[in-house]
Write a protein that holds these residues in place. Structure first.
Motif, PDB file in Angstrom:
ATOM      1  N   PHE A 180      -5.516 -56.356 -29.040  1.00 25.06           N
ATOM      2  CA  PHE A 180      -5.671 -54.947 -28.703  1.00 25.06           C
ATOM      3  C   PHE A 180      -4.286 -54.333 -28.752  1.00 25.06           C
ATOM      4  O   PHE A 180      -3.283 -55.008 -28.565  1.00 25.06           O
ATOM      5  CB  PHE A 180      -6.390 -54.717 -27.372  1.00 25.06           C
ATOM      6  CG  PHE A 180      -5.588 -55.032 -26.126  1.00 25.06           C
ATOM      7  CD1 PHE A 180      -4.740 -54.088 -25.556  1.00 25.06           C
ATOM      8  CD2 PHE A 180      -5.712 -56.253 -25.502  1.00 25.06           C
ATOM      9  CE1 PHE A 180      -4.029 -54.374 -24.402  1.00 25.06           C
ATOM     10  CE2 PHE A 180      -5.015 -56.545 -24.350  1.00 25.06           C
ATOM     11  CZ  PHE A 180      -4.157 -55.596 -23.803  1.00 25.06           C
ATOM     12  N   ASP A 181      -4.241 -53.064 -29.072  1.00 24.14           N
ATOM     13  CA  ASP A 181      -2.958 -52.379 -29.153  1.00 24.14           C
ATOM     14  C   ASP A 181      -2.390 -52.182 -27.755  1.00 24.14           C
ATOM     15  O   ASP A 181      -3.126 -51.857 -26.819  1.00 24.14           O
ATOM     16  CB  ASP A 181      -3.117 -51.020 -29.832  1.00 24.14           C
ATOM     17  CG  ASP A 181      -3.436 -51.151 -31.321  1.00 24.14           C
ATOM     18  OD1 ASP A 181      -3.015 -52.154 -31.929  1.00 24.14           O
ATOM     19  OD2 ASP A 181      -4.105 -50.260 -31.859  1.00 24.14           O
ATOM     20  N   PRO A 182      -1.082 -52.372 -27.594  1.00 23.52           N
ATOM     21  CA  PRO A 182      -0.464 -52.168 -26.279  1.00 23.52           C
ATOM     22  C   PRO A 182      -0.741 -50.756 -25.756  1.00 23.52           C
ATOM     23  O   PRO A 182      -0.865 -49.803 -26.523  1.00 23.52           O
ATOM     24  CB  PRO A 182       1.026 -52.373 -26.551  1.00 23.52           C
ATOM     25  CG  PRO A 182       1.066 -53.229 -27.779  1.00 23.52           C
ATOM     26  CD  PRO A 182      -0.122 -52.816 -28.593  1.00 23.52           C
ATOM     27  N   ILE A 183      -0.817 -50.654 -24.447  1.00 21.61           N
ATOM     28  CA  ILE A 183      -1.090 -49.383 -23.773  1.00 21.61           C
ATOM     29  C   ILE A 183       0.059 -49.115 -22.811  1.00 21.61           C
ATOM     30  O   ILE A 183       0.359 -49.947 -21.948  1.00 21.61           O
ATOM     31  CB  ILE A 183      -2.419 -49.468 -22.994  1.00 21.61           C
ATOM     32  CG1 ILE A 183      -3.575 -49.756 -23.956  1.00 21.61           C
ATOM     33  CG2 ILE A 183      -2.658 -48.189 -22.192  1.00 21.61           C
ATOM     34  CD1 ILE A 183      -4.856 -50.186 -23.273  1.00 21.61           C
ATOM     35  N   ARG A 239      -7.155 -45.715 -25.837  1.00 23.03           N
ATOM     36  CA  ARG A 239      -7.074 -47.175 -25.976  1.00 23.03           C
ATOM     37  C   ARG A 239      -7.511 -47.883 -24.696  1.00 23.03           C
ATOM     38  O   ARG A 239      -8.171 -48.923 -24.740  1.00 23.03           O
ATOM     39  CB  ARG A 239      -5.654 -47.597 -26.371  1.00 23.03           C
ATOM     40  CG  ARG A 239      -5.353 -47.365 -27.835  1.00 23.03           C
ATOM     41  CD  ARG A 239      -4.095 -48.083 -28.275  1.00 23.03           C
ATOM     42  NE  ARG A 239      -2.880 -47.502 -27.742  1.00 23.03           N
ATOM     43  CZ  ARG A 239      -2.223 -46.486 -28.295  1.00 23.03           C
ATOM     44  NH1 ARG A 239      -2.684 -45.921 -29.392  1.00 23.03           N
ATOM     45  NH2 ARG A 239      -1.112 -46.035 -27.752  1.00 23.03           N
ATOM     46  N   LEU A 240      -7.147 -47.314 -23.521  1.00 21.98           N
ATOM     47  CA  LEU A 240      -7.552 -47.911 -22.254  1.00 21.98           C
ATOM     48  C   LEU A 240      -9.076 -47.867 -22.107  1.00 21.98           C
ATOM     49  O   LEU A 240      -9.696 -48.858 -21.710  1.00 21.98           O
ATOM     50  CB  LEU A 240      -6.871 -47.203 -21.084  1.00 21.98           C
ATOM     51  CG  LEU A 240      -7.152 -47.779 -19.694  1.00 21.98           C
ATOM     52  CD1 LEU A 240      -6.684 -49.224 -19.588  1.00 21.98           C
ATOM     53  CD2 LEU A 240      -6.496 -46.920 -18.629  1.00 21.98           C
ATOM     54  N   ALA A 241      -9.672 -46.741 -22.446  1.00 19.34           N
ATOM     55  CA  ALA A 241     -11.133 -46.621 -22.367  1.00 19.34           C
ATOM     56  C   ALA A 241     -11.808 -47.622 -23.303  1.00 19.34           C
ATOM     57  O   ALA A 241     -12.805 -48.266 -22.935  1.00 19.34           O
ATOM     58  CB  ALA A 241     -11.564 -45.197 -22.699  1.00 19.34           C
ATOM     59  N   GLN A 242     -11.256 -47.798 -24.502  1.00 18.01           N
ATOM     60  CA  GLN A 242     -11.812 -48.765 -25.453  1.00 18.01           C
ATOM     61  C   GLN A 242     -11.662 -50.189 -24.932  1.00 18.01           C
ATOM     62  O   GLN A 242     -12.576 -51.005 -25.064  1.00 18.01           O
ATOM     63  CB  GLN A 242     -11.140 -48.632 -26.815  1.00 18.01           C
ATOM     64  CG  GLN A 242     -11.503 -47.367 -27.546  1.00 18.01           C
ATOM     65  CD  GLN A 242     -10.680 -47.155 -28.808  1.00 18.01           C
ATOM     66  OE1 GLN A 242      -9.602 -47.733 -28.967  1.00 18.01           O
ATOM     67  NE2 GLN A 242     -11.188 -46.326 -29.700  1.00 18.01           N
ATOM     68  N   LEU A 243     -10.514 -50.486 -24.332  1.00 12.54           N
ATOM     69  CA  LEU A 243     -10.278 -51.816 -23.762  1.00 12.54           C
ATOM     70  C   LEU A 243     -11.313 -52.122 -22.678  1.00 12.54           C
ATOM     71  O   LEU A 243     -11.917 -53.197 -22.669  1.00 12.54           O
ATOM     72  CB  LEU A 243      -8.861 -51.884 -23.183  1.00 12.54           C
ATOM     73  CG  LEU A 243      -8.441 -53.200 -22.543  1.00 12.54           C
ATOM     74  CD1 LEU A 243      -8.301 -54.295 -23.585  1.00 12.54           C
ATOM     75  CD2 LEU A 243      -7.136 -53.024 -21.781  1.00 12.54           C
ATOM     76  N   THR A 289       3.809 -51.538 -19.920  1.00 13.83           N
ATOM     77  CA  THR A 289       2.996 -51.711 -21.116  1.00 13.83           C
ATOM     78  C   THR A 289       1.969 -52.796 -20.817  1.00 13.83           C
ATOM     79  O   THR A 289       2.329 -53.873 -20.343  1.00 13.83           O
ATOM     80  CB  THR A 289       3.864 -52.134 -22.323  1.00 13.83           C
ATOM     81  OG1 THR A 289       4.852 -51.132 -22.552  1.00 13.83           O
ATOM     82  CG2 THR A 289       3.021 -52.327 -23.567  1.00 13.83           C
ATOM     83  N   LEU A 290       0.696 -52.485 -21.049  1.00 10.81           N
ATOM     84  CA  LEU A 290      -0.357 -53.492 -20.951  1.00 10.81           C
ATOM     85  C   LEU A 290      -0.468 -54.153 -22.309  1.00 10.81           C
ATOM     86  O   LEU A 290      -0.607 -53.464 -23.327  1.00 10.81           O
ATOM     87  CB  LEU A 290      -1.705 -52.856 -20.595  1.00 10.81           C
ATOM     88  CG  LEU A 290      -1.788 -52.000 -19.343  1.00 10.81           C
ATOM     89  CD1 LEU A 290      -3.219 -51.509 -19.139  1.00 10.81           C
ATOM     90  CD2 LEU A 290      -1.313 -52.747 -18.122  1.00 10.81           C
ATOM     91  N   ARG A 291      -0.394 -55.461 -22.328  1.00  8.81           N
ATOM     92  CA  ARG A 291      -0.534 -56.177 -23.599  1.00  8.81           C
ATOM     93  C   ARG A 291      -1.240 -57.498 -23.356  1.00  8.81           C
ATOM     94  O   ARG A 291      -1.204 -58.037 -22.246  1.00  8.81           O
ATOM     95  CB  ARG A 291       0.811 -56.366 -24.278  1.00  8.81           C
ATOM     96  CG  ARG A 291       1.757 -57.289 -23.570  1.00  8.81           C
ATOM     97  CD  ARG A 291       3.071 -57.414 -24.312  1.00  8.81           C
ATOM     98  NE  ARG A 291       3.867 -58.478 -23.726  1.00  8.81           N
ATOM     99  CZ  ARG A 291       5.145 -58.634 -23.928  1.00  8.81           C
ATOM    100  NH1 ARG A 291       5.798 -57.811 -24.705  1.00  8.81           N
ATOM    101  NH2 ARG A 291       5.786 -59.643 -23.359  1.00  8.81           N
ATOM    102  N   PRO A 292      -1.873 -58.023 -24.412  1.00 12.04           N
ATOM    103  CA  PRO A 292      -2.602 -59.295 -24.230  1.00 12.04           C
ATOM    104  C   PRO A 292      -1.637 -60.429 -23.925  1.00 12.04           C
ATOM    105  O   PRO A 292      -0.538 -60.488 -24.476  1.00 12.04           O
ATOM    106  CB  PRO A 292      -3.307 -59.495 -25.571  1.00 12.04           C
ATOM    107  CG  PRO A 292      -2.560 -58.670 -26.546  1.00 12.04           C
ATOM    108  CD  PRO A 292      -1.941 -57.540 -25.783  1.00 12.04           C
TER     109      PRO A 292
END
Length: 124
Positions: free
Chosen positions: A68-71, A105-109, A58-61
């Protein structure tokens, strides 16, 4: 131009925020993101990262104030290289599984926080 540069098809982006990669099962931090694109990423992690292994992460801040929402994704660790620190490695990973909502979400990040590596004075 090195062989690594020739293999890259997409521009890598550094993010203007810190992102950690976390094991969603036990919550352990595997490392921090260095740069990424829609097909792969470079991270700094611990010695537990092994080439030719799949990791669900999970990618998270890193900081709660960076919203940002976790990915969630599955990545294949393609290679690792020792860093100057004894217990850390660079790890190059390919994204092999990403749900449509997480892909968005990844593209938006990347769009919101990404800076092309050539835009900084720091080079690999």
């Amino acid at each position: 131009m090195s062989a690594d540069d020739e293999r890259r098809r997409l521009p890598r982006r550094q993010l203007d925020l810190q992102v950690e990669l976390v094991d969603p099962v036990d919550g352990a931090t595997l490392g921090v993101l260095v740069n990424l694109h829609m097909e792969g990423l470079l991270m700094m992690g611990g010695l537990s990262l092994q080439p030719d292994h799949l990791y669900r992460v999970t990618l998270r801040p890193l900081a709660p104030s960076q919203p940002f929402d976790p990915i969630e994704l599955v990545m294949d660790c393609l290679w690792t290289r020792a860093m100057g620190q004894q217990d850390r490695v660079w790890a190059g990973c390919q994204i092999i599984e990403l749900a449509p909502a997480d892909r968005q979400r990844l593209a938006q990040l990347i769009d919101l926080f990404g800076v092309e590596q050539g835009d900084h004075s720091r080079q690999d």
